[in-house]
Design an enzyme around this catalytic site. Sequence first.
Site: not given
Ligand code: NDP
Length: 487
Positions: A148, A171, A224, A228-229, A246, A280, A381, A458
């Site tokens: 995003n 990554k 993310g 995933t977290g 985050e 987010c 969300e 952060e």
């Molecule tokens: P994802 O969790 O799908 O992906 C985030 C990153 O993690 C990508 O690089 C993804 O790779 C990677 N990833 C996915 N699965 C794994 C795994 N099992 N192990 C290691 N890495 C992995 O999130 P989105 O990209 O869909 O982002 C949107 C989300 O991020 C929303 O929920 C949003 O709220 C959150 N967000 C939170 C923020 C905060 O500060 N709290 C700020 C901005 C966003 P790939 O793309 O290849 O799947």
Amino acid sequence: MNEYKIFINGDFVDGRGGIGEVINPHDNKPVAKYHIANYEDVDLAVKYAREGFEKWRNTPINKRIRILQNLSKLLSDNLDKIAQIESLNVGKPISSAKGEILAGINVLDFYIGAVNKIMGETIPTLPGLFNYTIREPIGVCALIVPWNYPLMLTLWKLSPALACGNSVIIKPASWTPLSALELAKLCKEAGIPDGVVNVITGPGNTIGSYLVQHEGVDKISFTGETKTGAEIMKLASNTIKRVSLELGGKSANIVFEDANLNDAVNGSVWAIYYNSGQSCEARSRILVHKKIYDKFLSEFVEKTKKIKIGYPLNKDTQMGPLVSKTHLNNVHKYVEEGINQGAKLIYGGKKIEDGELKDGNYYMPTILELNSSENICFKEEIFGPVVVIMQFETEEEAIKLANDSKYGLAGTIWTNDVKRAIRVTNAIRAGSITVNHPLTAIPGLPFGGYKQSGFGRELSLDAIDLFTEKKSVIYKYTEDEVNPWRL
Ligand code: NDP
């Protein structure tokens, strides 16, 4: 079409996991190709990042500062080019892309200022002993970034990581890998030693999770989705990695009856629709006092209709497409399900299917009126331009609704009553609360979540804790005999 390779040990090299395509969300046509890393590439990145760590931690502080200042300048010099790439890749309006990169540069500048202020302490202790603490870099940090705000969020992590003397493996998200690879070029040009910054691209669920489990990686900084977290916490546990997360949010935006209505409407429109709602900290649940509900809603709808939706590279565009067709369909499914569960559609609720935007992932800004917090659109969300709006009668009810969420990232309060603002601020369980304005992410101020929105802060000096270990050194300075067992 440009082809981007992965970046290991200061060189762009072929990824051995295949070639992917980057798609323009405006028309769903490819804009670039990128190399995908395989497991051996990850091993290589880790090996060189370990060597890079030794180089960077031993680089004199003043030299580190100068190199990072070079990077800041190069980012500024290349602002237009990178903003254009980010806009094409994510679909963000060009004006937003520029603003976000500038904000990212401000974050870098903030941490450059911190490099020579990462200090230890002397702590009074037992008689005859003298203690001091040292902050040391953790080692190799994997920075896992979502789609995003690709470059800005990378800079949120890279800046404190490098300021503290770590090396990194970035990554980026598979939908948006380009700006991280452009950043890699600038890192090299700035004079960052080879191996200190590496970028690998490829699927999170394979190479991302491999990286998270890798013995040679010491720390994961992840932004993310919450699920995933959770997976990353599990995967990182075998090697006891340091982890900061985050994650998602479902932030409340409370409008009290004494608020400045004009500000509240303008701020609330921006707080949900900025970046097409893919933020987010989007304030995606609006709670309005009963007395002003009708007036607020009618003005909110009118202002929503005025948002300039369009081609991201037009400088007047305020809202672009969603990042991908898959994501667009997910957003729409939430809206349909919310309506099935009783939400009233006030505005939007559909994809833009005609005119020059018809081939892109454009979704209308959408307003759903709710009378129950059980609705899926209140709970989950959605990560799109979809806001739910509900009325309340008492302050207690507003607080209860605001806290009725598994998330706790942010919140906004609109009121002219200072005492109430303090009471409500204290009662809301979230990491950032804004009063009478919508801006949550400001360099220097802590940003992060309560509850399932993650942990770690952060953007502020708190991030120094996330990227350092603290060593406690204890000296004996007396001539007394050392004989603890009286042997
Ligand atoms: P994802 O969790 O799908 O992906 C985030 C990153 O993690 C990508 O690089 C993804 O790779 C990677 N990833 C996915 N699965 C794994 C795994 N099992 N192990 C290691 N890495 C992995 O999130 P989105 O990209 O869909 O982002 C949107 C989300 O991020 C929303 O929920 C949003 O709220 C959150 N967000 C939170 C923020 C905060 O500060 N709290 C700020 C901005 C966003 P790939 O793309 O290849 O799947």
